[in-house]
Design a protein around this motif. Structure first.
Motif, mmCIF file in Angstrom:
data_model
loop_
_atom_site.group_PDB
_atom_site.id
_atom_site.type_symbol
_atom_site.label_atom_id
_atom_site.label_comp_id
_atom_site.label_asym_id
_atom_site.label_seq_id
_atom_site.Cartn_x
_atom_site.Cartn_y
_atom_site.Cartn_z
ATOM 1 N N VAL A 1 62.204 -23.456 81.043
ATOM 2 C CA VAL A 1 63.296 -23.451 79.948
ATOM 3 C C VAL A 1 64.600 -23.753 80.342
ATOM 4 C CG1 VAL A 1 64.575 -21.594 78.519
ATOM 5 C CG2 VAL A 1 62.229 -21.570 78.767
ATOM 6 N N LEU A 2 64.826 -23.440 81.788
ATOM 7 C CA LEU A 2 66.252 -23.899 82.285
ATOM 8 C C LEU A 2 66.205 -25.331 82.367
ATOM 9 C CD1 LEU A 2 68.834 -22.898 83.548
ATOM 10 C CD2 LEU A 2 67.610 -22.931 85.602
ATOM 11 N N LEU B 1 57.926 -20.402 74.732
ATOM 12 C CA LEU B 1 58.543 -21.132 75.582
ATOM 13 C C LEU B 1 59.512 -22.097 74.621
ATOM 14 C CD1 LEU B 1 56.827 -20.992 79.044
ATOM 15 C CD2 LEU B 1 59.018 -19.629 78.244
ATOM 16 N N PRO B 2 58.562 -22.986 73.997
ATOM 17 C CA PRO B 2 59.180 -24.105 73.285
ATOM 18 C C PRO B 2 60.206 -23.948 72.454
ATOM 19 C CG PRO B 2 56.711 -24.425 73.372
ATOM 20 C CD PRO B 2 57.055 -22.946 73.533
ATOM 21 N N LEU B 3 60.345 -22.722 71.852
ATOM 22 C CA LEU B 3 61.551 -22.562 70.960
ATOM 23 C C LEU B 3 62.635 -22.009 71.850
ATOM 24 C CD1 LEU B 3 59.551 -20.077 68.389
ATOM 25 C CD2 LEU B 3 60.221 -22.603 68.015
ATOM 26 N N LEU B 4 62.489 -21.480 72.855
ATOM 27 C CA LEU B 4 63.621 -21.154 73.728
ATOM 28 C C LEU B 4 64.067 -22.419 74.457
ATOM 29 C CD1 LEU B 4 62.172 -17.805 75.475
ATOM 30 C CD2 LEU B 4 64.059 -18.157 73.555
ATOM 31 N N ALA B 5 63.210 -23.338 74.795
ATOM 32 C CA ALA B 5 63.769 -24.555 75.686
ATOM 33 C C ALA B 5 64.617 -25.225 74.684
ATOM 34 C CB ALA B 5 62.333 -25.119 76.183
ATOM 35 N N PHE C 1 74.036 -20.701 75.063
ATOM 36 C CA PHE C 1 72.754 -20.533 74.374
ATOM 37 C C PHE C 1 71.710 -20.889 75.465
ATOM 38 C CE2 PHE C 1 74.696 -20.947 70.155
ATOM 39 C CZ PHE C 1 73.923 -20.098 69.508
ATOM 40 N N ALA C 2 72.091 -21.978 76.486
ATOM 41 C CA ALA C 2 71.075 -22.214 77.643
ATOM 42 C C ALA C 2 70.861 -21.110 78.408
ATOM 43 C CB ALA C 2 71.781 -23.550 78.356
ATOM 44 N N PHE C 3 71.840 -20.250 78.778
ATOM 45 C CA PHE C 3 71.744 -19.148 79.629
ATOM 46 C C PHE C 3 71.249 -18.029 79.044
ATOM 47 C CE2 PHE C 3 73.650 -15.006 80.827
ATOM 48 C CZ PHE C 3 73.261 -15.122 82.320
ATOM 49 N N VAL C 4 71.496 -17.991 77.785
ATOM 50 C CA VAL C 4 70.715 -16.670 77.253
ATOM 51 C C VAL C 4 69.285 -17.057 77.029
ATOM 52 C CG1 VAL C 4 70.726 -15.390 74.857
ATOM 53 C CG2 VAL C 4 72.664 -15.891 75.996
ATOM 54 N N GLY D 1 69.428 -30.668 77.695
ATOM 55 C CA GLY D 1 70.439 -30.436 76.440
ATOM 56 C C GLY D 1 71.814 -30.648 76.912
ATOM 57 N N LEU D 2 72.313 -29.629 77.579
ATOM 58 C CA LEU D 2 73.698 -29.975 78.277
ATOM 59 C C LEU D 2 74.102 -31.092 78.660
ATOM 60 C CD1 LEU D 2 74.003 -26.706 80.089
ATOM 61 C CD2 LEU D 2 74.895 -26.802 78.009
#
Length: 359
Positions: free
Chosen positions: A88-89, A37-41, A59-62, A95-96
């Motif tokens: 993650v979302l 999860l930290p890597l995806l987040a 990238f956020a959606f994927v 980030g966005l």
């Protein structure tokens, strides 16, 4: 062949896909499914450093979909799976948001720099490339990064008395000195049309700077102090050049491959010092100016440029192999030589004005 720097430049673009793949792999194969999860987040945050807003959103959606898929593959269901995706979302949305703020600030900064450069260039417009018998080139490197001009100045114009030029340097450097530059250039533009001699022109500049300095004294817009100036006059025939030096680095005459430093025989004080001349009336000196000769006017950003050992740049030596070049190439080569000598350090504002007599 690309060097190490090329590889480092690609890292920000490669990192988000690697984080995405690593997060999926960690979520599927690690002993505990939430390790990925930290890597995806952080995928979208890293993507915001190099990619556009739309690509970052992708990238956020994927990453969110990948978190759901990895959690489902690992057997997490219901609330546990939902929490993984939400975690993650949320981080991706943060980030966005950061990406949007940075992009907006970047646009505002670009607009401010554009307006500032236009305003500064309105104070110090570029001279014409052709005027009378002369070919002209100018170069300016401000000491303050992000500024188009600083405390150096130059101007060139035709007058009833011939082509007149000025190069100068106000006390101080960077943007605080621009106010004095505007006064000096404006005074030159006006006085060059009416002053019969360079001596009279210097007097008019002196009085204009003194008046403006007195008017702005003790205000937030107080101008910098004295101004060194080199005044030049070339007749329409172009066969001579007359120089009046008011405390400025001397010009250099390039003639048939030789470089001659036109040191003043009677050194004078800069403009607006409030002091009387130690030598009486300043002396105007006239020199022959043959076809293909070049007169190179510089500021102390050139003459006082130092290398790492503290040695001053040798202007005569630097100009030695440039006499056969056109004014633009000559100016570029001189600035490049000074920059190389200083190791790229901006020690002071640097201005170069090259006047070459055509045939």
């Amino acid at each position: 062949m690309g060097g190490p720097a090329d590889g480092l430049g690609r890292v920000p673009y490669v990192a988000p896909p690697l984080l995405l793949l690593s997060g999926v792999a960690a979520g599927v194969f690690s002993p505990k499914p939430y390790y990925g999860l930290p890597l995806l987040a952080c995928t979208s945050m890293v993507a915001g450093m190099s990619y556009s807003f739309r690509s970052t959103a992708l990238f956020a959606f994927v990453a969110s979909v990948a978190a759901a898929g990895a959690a489902g593959y690992a057997g997490r269901e219901g609330a546990a799976l939902l929490i993984d995706v939400i975690a993650v979302l949320v981080v991706s949305l943060v980030g966005l948001w950061i990406k949007w703020l940075v992009d907006r600030q970047g646009r505002n900064l670009a607009l401010a720099l554009t307006v500032a450069e236009a305003a500064q260039r309105a104070v110090l417009p570029a001279p014409p490339t052709d005027i009378g018998p002369l070919k002209v080139a100018d170069r300016y490197v401000a000491a303050q990064i992000g500024a188009a001009i600083g405390g150096d100045l130059y101007a060139l114009q035709e007058s009833p008395f011939g082509i007149r030029a000025m190069i100068g340097d106000v006390r101080g450097k960077g943007l605080p000195a621009v106010s004095a530059v505007s006064v000096a250039v404006g005074a030159f533009r006006e006085a060059a049309e009416h002053a019969p001699t360079l001596h009279d022109l210097a007097d008019r500049l002196d009085r204009a700077l003194d008046r403006e300095g007195e008017r702005r004294r003790d205000t937030a817009d107080d101008i910098e102090g004295f101004v060194t100036a080199l005044l030049v006059q070339i007749p329409v025939t172009g066969d001579t050049v007359t120089v009046l030096n008011r405390g400025h680095p001397p010009p250099y005459l390039l003639h048939e491959g030789n470089v001659v430093c036109l040191e003043p025989t009677h050194p004078e004080l800069p403009l607006s010092t409030g002091l009387d001349s130690p030598n009486g009336e300043p002396v105007e000196e006239t020199f022959p100016f043959a076809p293909d000769d070049s007169l190179v006017l510089v500021t102390d950003g050139v003459t006082e440029a130092r290398n790492a050992e503290g040695t001053f740049f040798d202007v005569e030596r630097g100009l030695g192999g440039l006499a056969s070049r056109g004014p633009g190439a000559l100016a570029d080569a001189l600035v490049e030589a000074v920059t190389e000598w200083t190791g790229g350090q901006r020690q002071d504002d640097m201005a170069v004005l090259v006047l070459t007599r055509g045939r």
